[in-house]
Scaffold this motif. Structure first.
Motif, PDB file in Angstrom:
ATOM      1  N   UNK A 255       0.929  -1.175  -0.176  1.00 11.16           N
ATOM      2  CA  UNK A 255      -0.083   0.162  -0.055  1.00 11.16           C
ATOM      3  C   UNK A 255       0.784   1.290  -0.035  1.00 11.16           C
ATOM      4  N   UNK A 256       2.127   1.093   0.471  1.00  6.93           N
ATOM      5  CA  UNK A 256       2.808   2.466   0.405  1.00  6.93           C
ATOM      6  C   UNK A 256       3.839   2.602  -0.523  1.00  6.93           C
ATOM      7  N   UNK A 257       3.860   1.800  -1.499  1.00 16.06           N
ATOM      8  CA  UNK A 257       4.643   1.816  -2.559  1.00 16.06           C
ATOM      9  C   UNK A 257       3.886   1.859  -3.985  1.00 16.06           C
ATOM     10  N   UNK A 258       4.370   2.820  -4.832  1.00 15.26           N
ATOM     11  CA  UNK A 258       3.468   2.900  -6.085  1.00 15.26           C
ATOM     12  C   UNK A 258       4.098   1.956  -6.821  1.00 15.26           C
ATOM     13  N   UNK A 259       3.256   0.604  -7.272  1.00 17.01           N
ATOM     14  CA  UNK A 259       3.763  -0.535  -7.834  1.00 17.01           C
ATOM     15  C   UNK A 259       2.663  -0.611  -9.254  1.00 17.01           C
ATOM     16  N   UNK A 260       1.998   0.292  -9.472  1.00 19.66           N
ATOM     17  CA  UNK A 260       0.828   0.480 -10.593  1.00 19.66           C
ATOM     18  C   UNK A 260       1.368   0.191 -11.795  1.00 19.66           C
ATOM     19  N   UNK A 261       0.630   0.485 -12.857  1.00 24.74           N
ATOM     20  CA  UNK A 261       0.986   0.680 -14.165  1.00 24.74           C
ATOM     21  C   UNK A 261       0.517   1.629 -14.933  1.00 24.74           C
ATOM     22  N   UNK A 262       0.781   2.091 -16.025  1.00 24.53           N
ATOM     23  CA  UNK A 262       0.381   3.116 -16.864  1.00 24.53           C
ATOM     24  C   UNK A 262      -1.005   2.827 -17.505  1.00 24.53           C
ATOM     25  N   UNK A 263      -1.983   3.589 -17.643  1.00 22.26           N
ATOM     26  CA  UNK A 263      -3.161   3.386 -18.148  1.00 22.26           C
ATOM     27  C   UNK A 263      -3.561   4.143 -19.026  1.00 22.26           C
ATOM     28  N   UNK A 264      -3.928   3.879 -20.306  1.00 19.37           N
ATOM     29  CA  UNK A 264      -4.347   4.756 -21.259  1.00 19.37           C
ATOM     30  C   UNK A 264      -5.876   4.435 -21.683  1.00 19.37           C
ATOM     31  N   UNK A 265      -6.845   5.527 -21.487  1.00 16.50           N
ATOM     32  CA  UNK A 265      -8.050   5.266 -21.886  1.00 16.50           C
ATOM     33  C   UNK A 265      -8.282   6.130 -23.196  1.00 16.50           C
ATOM     34  N   UNK A 266      -8.861   5.450 -24.213  1.00 14.24           N
ATOM     35  CA  UNK A 266      -9.400   6.318 -25.121  1.00 14.24           C
ATOM     36  C   UNK A 266     -10.861   6.326 -25.340  1.00 14.24           C
ATOM     37  N   UNK A 267     -11.422   7.134 -26.385  1.00 14.43           N
ATOM     38  CA  UNK A 267     -12.957   7.091 -26.479  1.00 14.43           C
ATOM     39  C   UNK A 267     -13.757   7.690 -25.332  1.00 14.43           C
ATOM     40  N   UNK A 268     -13.126   8.429 -24.491  1.00 13.15           N
ATOM     41  CA  UNK A 268     -13.857   8.820 -23.375  1.00 13.15           C
ATOM     42  C   UNK A 268     -15.068   9.626 -23.482  1.00 13.15           C
ATOM     43  N   UNK A 269     -15.575  10.170 -24.643  1.00 12.27           N
ATOM     44  CA  UNK A 269     -16.498  11.066 -25.119  1.00 12.27           C
ATOM     45  C   UNK A 269     -17.778  10.210 -25.104  1.00 12.27           C
ATOM     46  N   UNK A 270     -17.429   8.567 -25.419  1.00  6.18           N
ATOM     47  CA  UNK A 270     -18.498   7.741 -25.353  1.00  6.18           C
ATOM     48  C   UNK A 270     -19.010   7.256 -23.987  1.00  6.18           C
TER      49      UNK A 270
ATOM     50  N   UNK B 265     -12.002  12.929 -12.799  1.00  9.97           N
ATOM     51  CA  UNK B 265     -12.232  13.365 -11.532  1.00  9.97           C
ATOM     52  C   UNK B 265     -12.791  11.925 -10.886  1.00  9.97           C
ATOM     53  N   UNK B 266     -13.584  11.129 -11.575  1.00  8.65           N
ATOM     54  CA  UNK B 266     -13.944   9.868 -11.045  1.00  8.65           C
ATOM     55  C   UNK B 266     -13.030   8.811 -10.508  1.00  8.65           C
ATOM     56  N   UNK B 267     -11.830   8.953 -11.188  1.00  9.22           N
ATOM     57  CA  UNK B 267     -10.707   8.004 -10.653  1.00  9.22           C
ATOM     58  C   UNK B 267     -10.169   8.514  -9.752  1.00  9.22           C
ATOM     59  N   UNK B 268      -9.988   9.880  -9.672  1.00  4.39           N
ATOM     60  CA  UNK B 268      -9.140  10.767  -8.499  1.00  4.39           C
ATOM     61  C   UNK B 268      -9.773  10.263  -7.314  1.00  4.39           C
ATOM     62  N   UNK B 269     -11.210  10.252  -7.238  1.00  5.11           N
ATOM     63  CA  UNK B 269     -12.274  10.161  -6.027  1.00  5.11           C
ATOM     64  C   UNK B 269     -12.020   8.707  -5.430  1.00  5.11           C
ATOM     65  N   UNK B 270     -11.779   7.682  -6.451  1.00  7.74           N
ATOM     66  CA  UNK B 270     -11.506   6.304  -6.199  1.00  7.74           C
ATOM     67  C   UNK B 270     -10.224   6.054  -5.541  1.00  7.74           C
ATOM     68  N   UNK B 271      -9.230   6.997  -5.590  1.00 11.04           N
ATOM     69  CA  UNK B 271      -7.874   6.431  -5.388  1.00 11.04           C
ATOM     70  C   UNK B 271      -7.690   6.957  -3.853  1.00 11.04           C
ATOM     71  N   UNK B 272      -6.665   6.623  -3.132  1.00 11.17           N
ATOM     72  CA  UNK B 272      -6.800   6.843  -1.602  1.00 11.17           C
ATOM     73  C   UNK B 272      -6.274   8.467  -1.555  1.00 11.17           C
ATOM     74  N   UNK B 273      -6.665   9.011  -0.361  1.00 11.43           N
ATOM     75  CA  UNK B 273      -6.470  10.290  -0.022  1.00 11.43           C
ATOM     76  C   UNK B 273      -5.160  10.718   0.397  1.00 11.43           C
ATOM     77  N   UNK B 274      -4.227  10.392  -0.154  1.00 10.19           N
ATOM     78  CA  UNK B 274      -2.722  10.766   0.307  1.00 10.19           C
ATOM     79  C   UNK B 274      -1.852  11.208  -0.839  1.00 10.19           C
ATOM     80  N   UNK B 275      -0.630  11.231  -0.571  1.00 10.10           N
ATOM     81  CA  UNK B 275       0.305  11.927  -1.600  1.00 10.10           C
ATOM     82  C   UNK B 275       0.603  10.890  -2.765  1.00 10.10           C
ATOM     83  N   UNK B 276       0.604   9.772  -2.299  1.00 10.23           N
ATOM     84  CA  UNK B 276       0.936   8.609  -3.342  1.00 10.23           C
ATOM     85  C   UNK B 276      -0.435   8.705  -4.398  1.00 10.23           C
ATOM     86  N   UNK B 277      -1.615   9.087  -3.951  1.00 11.55           N
ATOM     87  CA  UNK B 277      -2.562   9.258  -4.976  1.00 11.55           C
ATOM     88  C   UNK B 277      -2.157  10.089  -6.209  1.00 11.55           C
ATOM     89  N   UNK B 278      -1.563  11.264  -5.984  1.00 15.29           N
ATOM     90  CA  UNK B 278      -1.103  12.159  -7.139  1.00 15.29           C
ATOM     91  C   UNK B 278      -0.085  11.554  -7.910  1.00 15.29           C
TER      92      UNK B 278
END
Length: 111
Positions: free
Chosen positions: A13-28, A69-82
């Motif tokens: 939980x205290x280490x950023x081990x996530x991957x990059x995520x690319x989301x396309x066609x967000x207007x749909x 905004x939806x993803x930001x609100x799902x992430x933990x509320x700490x400096x690692x979320x940024x």
């Protein structure tokens, strides 16, 4: 979960081990019910007064902000979320400039 790295066996939980995520066609993107008219996004500009707009207005103006905004609100509320949020790349159209990194498509939320 992919941004946080919870899909990996080495998740911490205290280490950023996530991957990059690319989301396309967000207007749909779709909402259920009357959320396009009832959901409001508020922000403060620094001047007196509070600015607000509905989800339909935000989709027309900046469709990437609805999902970020939806993803930001799902992430933990700490400096690692940024740090995690900087790994999220959102594009309104079908094209993105990350072809050189050889992204792998992943279907999510299929019913």
């Amino acid at each position: 979960m992919i941004l946080m790295g919870k899909h990996r066996p080495t998740y911490t939980p205290h280490v950023d081990t996530g991957d990059f995520v690319i989301v396309v066609n967000v207007e749909k993107i779709t909402f259920t019910g009357k959320k396009w008219q009832q959901k409001e996004y508020n922000w403060y500009t620094g001047y007196p007064g509070l600015r607000s707009e509905t989800a339909a207005q935000r989709l027309a103006r900046r469709p990437e902000k609805v999902l970020s905004e939806a993803v930001r609100r799902m992430l933990p509320k700490n400096k690692l979320a940024f740090k995690m949020l900087t790994k999220l790349k959102i594009y309104a159209g079908n094209e993105h400039p990350h072809q050189a990194q050889l992204p792998e498509p992943k279907e999510l939320g299929i019913k």
